[in-house]
Structures are given as structure tokens and as C-alpha cells.
Design an enzyme around this catalytic site. Structure first.
Site: not given
Length: 317
Positions: A61-62
Site C-alpha cells: 500500500r505504501y
């Protein structure tokens, strides 16, 4: 650099690890905005490896997946020098199965992470959070299958309450599935909640703790004294600035000890936390090489018992 076993596993990790959450685009499709350009991020990763840091933490998700792509480019030709840790759970798309710990999501996202990282295996694959809608058996069997397939070598979790981690270990045990070797909690002098239940569980069961926010959002660097620096986390998150004011007396004690030892407050606070029970490594999120160099100065020495107690008293649990 110091290296210790990750929990009771045979994997040895550096006491200080590098986090990638702020590497990449300031406008990602999901995840928090990045603060470090890809070029600077790669430079930081290379410097970390040169300093002996072998654990690099990431997540699908980063910065919308860009953080994994950056790490993949940085470790090209250096793969064997690095323990790649990444996570799966958070929302990465509009569909109902684009998040969580279902077998469907895990199996899909591991392939996406492998592609972005440019590797055929992940050293430590972690559940980023608890999925209250998916049975633990389903998630753990998916992780076990990934280990059997050679796509993952170890599994861990993040943000799991003690009772959920304990249940996860039991599910793995009775079903003869791979079990979590590590947990990622928020733990620092300013946030010691894990000491009540999670830390004793980790000590008892041999689970390694990989800490995030070990600097309390930058509070323990002492930079919030008097004012909130522009561009700091406290400038973006007022709750951090307010928290800094509440802990000012403790930070003053921290600064006194740092001055006595000719260390920085950041180095002293990190040394305190990495030498706590069950702690294997502390993840540092940095935006400049100077921060990385300062953080590495927290290892290869140890606070006295007196100083450890003074800090414990100054920042009560």
C-alpha cells in the site's frame, strides 16, 4: 551494526531497519503521500545497506505500490544482502476483494508485490492488520502455501492485539501451518502500551518485535521544544505536536542523559527501545542521509541500568 535472531527463527536482522513508507509520489492512488523522491530513496537504501542495515520494511500500500518498485530498483544486484519485508492488508483498489486477509487477496497481492520488487521471493511477508471478516485459518493456510511454494520464507503480522496473535499461533499449531515469527507494534518511550500484554506474549512464545514509530513521531529527537518545525510530522499531524508538549519533561530527561553520554536524544531513545525484551529491530523512516547516520549511532553500545530506569520513570507506561 548489531544483528539478532528474529524471535526464535534462525533469521538474523539488524537492530536498526529501514522503512519505506515515505518513498515515492506525493499524490499516490492509495496510501500516504510520499516525501522522498525515487532518486533520493535509492540513495538512502544503498547507504543503509552499506551501513549494515539488512532489514528493509515495505508494504503493498505504501505510496500506491511505488515504494516497492523503488526498493526493487535499489536492490537489483544486491538482493542477497537484504531481508525484504513487505505487508498486505490495506485497500489497494475499488473492489470488495481489494483489501483484507482473504486467500483471494493474499494470493493476488503477493504476485503484485513480487513483480514490483523484482524478486521471486519475499523474506518476511506480513499481515498488515487484523481482518475481522476472514477466519484466521483461511489466512494462515494461504501464507503456509506461499512458504511451500517458495514465494515467501517467513511470515509475520502487524497491529495485532495480543489475544489475536495468541489465537493465530494456536491455529497454526493445531493445523500444522507456518506460524508468525514476528509482530510489528507501535512502541516507543512515548507509547508503551505493548508492555502490558503483547510484549510478555512475545517473550513467552519467542516472537520477535519489529517496531514502528520507535521515535514517537519524532518527539524523542527533541525537535519539538518550543515550536513545531516546518515540514515535520507534527506540522502535518497536530496530535503529534500536542503529544510532544505532554512529554516535554521526559524529553528534558532524555536530553540530559544524551548530553552526559555525548549522544543525541534520538540515539539514546533508540538504544533504550532496542534493548527492551523481545525487541529484534526498530524501523526508521528517514528522508535524509544525515538522519540515517544518526540512527545507526544507536547500536554497538548499551545504556546503563541506571539510565534505563531513569528513562522508564520519565516516560511512564
Amino acid at each position: 551494526m548489531e544483528y539478532v535472531r528474529l524471535g526464535k527463527s534462525g533469521l538474523k536482522v539488524s537492530r536498526i531497519s529501514l522503512g519505506c513508507w515515505n518513498f515515492g509520489s506525493p499524490n499516490p492512488p492509495w496510501g500516504k503521500a510520499g516525501k522522498v523522491t525515487p532518486e533520493d530513496s535509492i540513495q538512502i537504501i544503498h547507504a543503509a545497506i552499506d551501513m549494515g542495515i539488512n532489514l528493509i520494511d515495505n508494504a503493498n500500500r505504501y505510496t500506491g505500490g511505488e515504494a516497492e518498485e523503488i526498493l526493487g530498483k535499489a536492490i537489483k544486484g544486491k538482493r542477497d544482502e537484504v531481508i525484504v519485508a513487505t505487508k498486505v492488508h490495506g485497500e489497494v483498489g475499488p473492489g470488495p476483494n481489494d483489501k483484507g486477509q482473504s486467500r483471494a487477496h493474499i494470493m493476488k497481492e503477493v504476485e503484485n508485490s513480487l513483480r514490483r520488487l523484482g524478486t521471486d521471493y519475499i523474506d518476511l511477508y506480513q499481515a498488515h492488520n487484523v481482518d475481522w471478516d476472514t477466519p484466521l485459518e483461511e489466512s494462515l493456510r494461504a501464507y503456509d502455501d506461499l512458504i511451500r511454494q517458495g514465494k515467501v520464507r517467513y511470515i509475520g503480522c502487524s497491529n495485532f492485539p495480543a489475544w489475536v496473535l495468541a489465537k493465530s499461533l494456536w491455529v497454526s499449531d493445531v493445523n500444522k501451518l507456518a506460524s508468525f515469527v514476528s509482530v510489528q507494534p507501535n512502541y516507543s518511550l512515548t507509547n508503551r502500551a505493548v508492555e502490558k500484554e503483547l510484549q510478555p506474549l512475545c517473550v513467552d512464545q519467542g516472537i520477535g518485535m519489529i517496531l514502528y514509530s520507535p521515535m514517537g513521531g519524532g518527539i524523542l529527537s527533541g525537535k519539538y521544544e518550543g515550536s513545531v518545525p516546518e515540514g515535520s510530522r507534527g506540522a502535518d499531524e497536530p496530535a503529534v505536536a500536542e503529544k510532544a508538549q505532554r512529554f516535554q519533561n521526559g524529553v528534558n530527561q532524555l536530553k540530559d542523559i544524551a548530553e552526559q553520554l555525548d549522544k543525541t536524544p534520538a540515539q539514546v531513545s533508540l538504544n533504550w527501545i532496542i534493548n527492551r525484551p523481545a525487541v529484534s529491530s526498530a524501523i526508521m523512516g528517514v528522508s535524509r542521509l544525515e538522519q540515517l547516520q544518526e540512527n545507526v549511532g544507536a547500536v554497538d553500545w548499551k545504556l546503563s541500568e541506571e539510565h534505563m530506569k531513569l528513562l522508564s520513570d520519565a516516560f511512564p507506561a
